[in-house]
Design an enzyme around this catalytic site. Structure first.
Site, PDB file in Angstrom:
ATOM      1  N   GLY A 169       0.838  -1.209   0.000  1.00  0.00           N
ATOM      2  CA  GLY A 169       0.000   0.000   0.000  1.00  0.00           C
ATOM      3  C   GLY A 169       0.864   1.247   0.000  1.00  0.00           C
ATOM      4  O   GLY A 169       0.480   2.294   0.543  1.00  0.00           O
ATOM      5  N   GLY A 178      -0.111   4.999  -0.892  1.00  0.00           N
ATOM      6  CA  GLY A 178      -1.055   5.764  -0.062  1.00  0.00           C
ATOM      7  C   GLY A 178      -0.343   6.840   0.746  1.00  0.00           C
ATOM      8  O   GLY A 178       0.862   7.064   0.606  1.00  0.00           O
ATOM      9  N   ASP A 222       1.943  -2.535  -4.540  1.00  0.00           N
ATOM     10  CA  ASP A 222       0.731  -1.715  -4.552  1.00  0.00           C
ATOM     11  C   ASP A 222       0.016  -1.924  -5.879  1.00  0.00           C
ATOM     12  O   ASP A 222       0.673  -2.122  -6.908  1.00  0.00           O
ATOM     13  CB  ASP A 222       1.105  -0.224  -4.389  1.00  0.00           C
ATOM     14  CG  ASP A 222      -0.084   0.603  -3.906  1.00  0.00           C
ATOM     15  OD1 ASP A 222      -1.159   0.527  -4.529  1.00  0.00           O
ATOM     16  OD2 ASP A 222       0.066   1.321  -2.907  1.00  0.00           O
ATOM     17  N   ILE A 244      -1.919  -7.676  -2.973  1.00  0.00           N
ATOM     18  CA  ILE A 244      -1.493  -8.488  -1.824  1.00  0.00           C
ATOM     19  C   ILE A 244      -2.253  -9.813  -1.783  1.00  0.00           C
ATOM     20  O   ILE A 244      -1.925 -10.689  -1.001  1.00  0.00           O
ATOM     21  CB  ILE A 244      -1.690  -7.731  -0.481  1.00  0.00           C
ATOM     22  CG1 ILE A 244      -3.134  -7.239  -0.335  1.00  0.00           C
ATOM     23  CG2 ILE A 244      -0.702  -6.596  -0.350  1.00  0.00           C
ATOM     24  CD1 ILE A 244      -3.453  -6.648   1.032  1.00  0.00           C
ATOM     25  N   TYR A 303     -14.538  -2.083   8.127  1.00  0.00           N
ATOM     26  CA  TYR A 303     -13.116  -1.702   8.261  1.00  0.00           C
ATOM     27  C   TYR A 303     -12.656  -1.835   9.716  1.00  0.00           C
ATOM     28  O   TYR A 303     -11.597  -2.404   9.997  1.00  0.00           O
ATOM     29  CB  TYR A 303     -12.976  -0.272   7.753  1.00  0.00           C
ATOM     30  CG  TYR A 303     -11.669   0.429   8.013  1.00  0.00           C
ATOM     31  CD1 TYR A 303     -10.522   0.102   7.289  1.00  0.00           C
ATOM     32  CD2 TYR A 303     -11.586   1.468   8.939  1.00  0.00           C
ATOM     33  CE1 TYR A 303      -9.333   0.780   7.501  1.00  0.00           C
ATOM     34  CE2 TYR A 303     -10.399   2.156   9.155  1.00  0.00           C
ATOM     35  CZ  TYR A 303      -9.272   1.807   8.433  1.00  0.00           C
ATOM     36  OH  TYR A 303      -8.096   2.482   8.642  1.00  0.00           O
ATOM     37  N   LYS A 326      -9.863  -4.342  11.157  1.00  0.00           N
ATOM     38  CA  LYS A 326      -8.660  -3.873  11.874  1.00  0.00           C
ATOM     39  C   LYS A 326      -8.537  -4.589  13.215  1.00  0.00           C
ATOM     40  O   LYS A 326      -7.460  -5.055  13.586  1.00  0.00           O
ATOM     41  CB  LYS A 326      -8.706  -2.360  12.078  1.00  0.00           C
ATOM     42  CG  LYS A 326      -8.469  -1.551  10.806  1.00  0.00           C
ATOM     43  CD  LYS A 326      -7.027  -1.649  10.378  1.00  0.00           C
ATOM     44  CE  LYS A 326      -6.710  -0.853   9.124  1.00  0.00           C
ATOM     45  NZ  LYS A 326      -5.381  -1.154   8.558  1.00  0.00           N
TER      46      LYS A 326
HETATM   47  C1  AKB Z   1     -10.623   6.326   7.936  1.00  0.00           C
HETATM   48  O1  AKB Z   1     -11.255   7.377   8.089  1.00  0.00           O
HETATM   49  O2  AKB Z   1     -11.110   5.285   7.504  1.00  0.00           O
HETATM   50  C2  AKB Z   1      -9.179   6.318   8.356  1.00  0.00           C
HETATM   51  C3  AKB Z   1      -9.045   5.866   9.772  1.00  0.00           C
HETATM   52  C4  AKB Z   1      -9.483   6.758  10.872  1.00  0.00           C
HETATM   53  O3  AKB Z   1      -8.590   4.792  10.001  1.00  0.00           O
HETATM   54  N1  AKB Z   1      -8.603   7.610   8.180  1.00  0.00           N
END
Ligand code: AKB
Length: 342
Positions: free
Chosen positions: A11, A14, A37, A57, A156, A160
């Site tokens: 990545g 980015g 990437d 990836i 997301y 994480k």
């Molecule tokens: C997002 O907004 O998704 C990122 C983060 C806060 O992880 N910038």
């Protein structure tokens, strides 16, 4: 073919990758940098790396090729779909964010087994790993500790949080029941970043993007409608401090680290406070508010601030920029220069 100890950055095109490549190439010029990437690197980054591999990836052949060609002992796994983008394609986000991370952890384990040393593995997690159930509770919670409110509402954030656990598994419990003696070779180190603001790059696909978007729009003479309420508050950090924190964590002796995952903070302004400093620097800026209820809901579930005492105690997290200096000394002067004459 190079068999020098090397760095792999995924990545890399980015925002963090851009700043990291520049710092790494100066601090350790003899260690080749390999990047992976989907997008090509910007030319200013491309000239600083040994090889820029274009690809995914999720492609095992590409990872095997890098494994065969380089002796990687540092991995910075930055590739991810961010929070807003992930809500449009949750299954794809899971593939990239979780399967992609698993591929990189396997890659690091195999590299470590082949050269016999642990592979230092940096993983950027996020305040999205938290999920505050209501605005009232967010208001009362204040600075949130790493292990509190780990109930994310986004794909997301869930990705994480799970990958933080995967990293801890590879680092501390890998194949704990296997008869063979090969131990875990991944030295996993993770920071939960707040929203990041860079003077060099504009983010895309995130939900904390309103702060950087506001300042870049004002500097480039574009009108901007902020998608969150003025009272919205989450932690932010200037990009140089984010990269500094990565260096401090990666340089810390393993024995000093009491955790695998660390909160870090710097300042936590409301959207209205950000708009005020941006307006003071760019008095002609056309700024308004047009709340996007769905994105607002995501930001409302993130903490107003984080408790980063573990990072300060264990590896000396010490951001250089507070709210006033991040804008007054870093963002506004650099961004003004960047857009001058545009
Ligand atoms: C997002 O907004 O998704 C990122 C983060 C806060 O992880 N910038």
């Amino acid at each position: 073919m190079s068999r020098k100890p090397s760095v792999l950055i995924t990545g890399a095109s980015g925002e963090i990758g851009h700043a990291l490549i520049s710092r790494l190439s100066h601090s350790d010029p003899d260690r080749p940098i390999v990047t992976l990437d989907l997008n090509p690197l910007p030319p200013e980054s491309a000239k600083l790396v040994k090889q820029a591999v274009n690809g995914s990836i999720l492609d095992p052949a590409l990872l095997d090729g890098i494994l065969a060609q380089y002796e990687v002992d540092h991995v910075y796994h930055l590739a991810a779909l961010l929070s807003t983008r992930s809500e449009f394609s949750p299954a794809l986000a899971h593939k990239v964010n979780v399967e992609g991370t698993l591929n990189l952890l396997e890659f690091a384990q195999k590299q470590g087994e082949s050269h016999g040393r642990p592979v230092a593995f940096f993983y950027p997690s996020s305040i999205a790993a938290f999920g505050l159930p209501s605005l009232d509770i967010k208001g009362q919670a204040g600075q949130v500790k790493e292990d509190d409110y780990n109930v994310p509402t986004t794909m997301y954030g869930a990705n994480k949080l799970y990958c933080e656990h995967l990293g801890r598994y590879y680092s501390r419990h890998y194949k704990q029941l296997a008869v063979e003696t090969m131990s875990g070779k991944v030295d996993f180190r993770c920071i939960r970043f707040p929203g990041l603001i860079s003077a060099e790059t504009v983010p895309s696909g995130g939900t904390s993007d309103y702060a950087p978007e506001m300042i870049h729009a004002a500097a480039s003479g574009q009108p901007y409608a902020c998608f969150v309420r003025p009272d919205t508050r989450i932690p932010f950090m200037a990009m140089p401090d984010a990269v500094d924190a990565i260096f401090r964590l990666m340089d810390a002796p393993r024995a000093r680290l009491s955790r695998t995952v660390y909160n870090i903070g710097a300042f936590a302004p409301s959207a209205a406070e950000i708009a005020t400093v941006v307006h003071a620097a760019f008095p002609k800026a056309e700024m308004s508010t047009k709340v996007d209820e769905k994105r607002q809901g995501i930001v409302d579930s993130w903490p107003a601030d984080v408790d980063d005492s573990a990072a300060r105690n264990d590896w000396g997290h010490a951001p250089q920029y507070g709210f006033a200096s991040a804008f007054g000394e870093y963002l506004i002067p650099s961004i003004k220069k960047r857009y001058a004459g545009a």
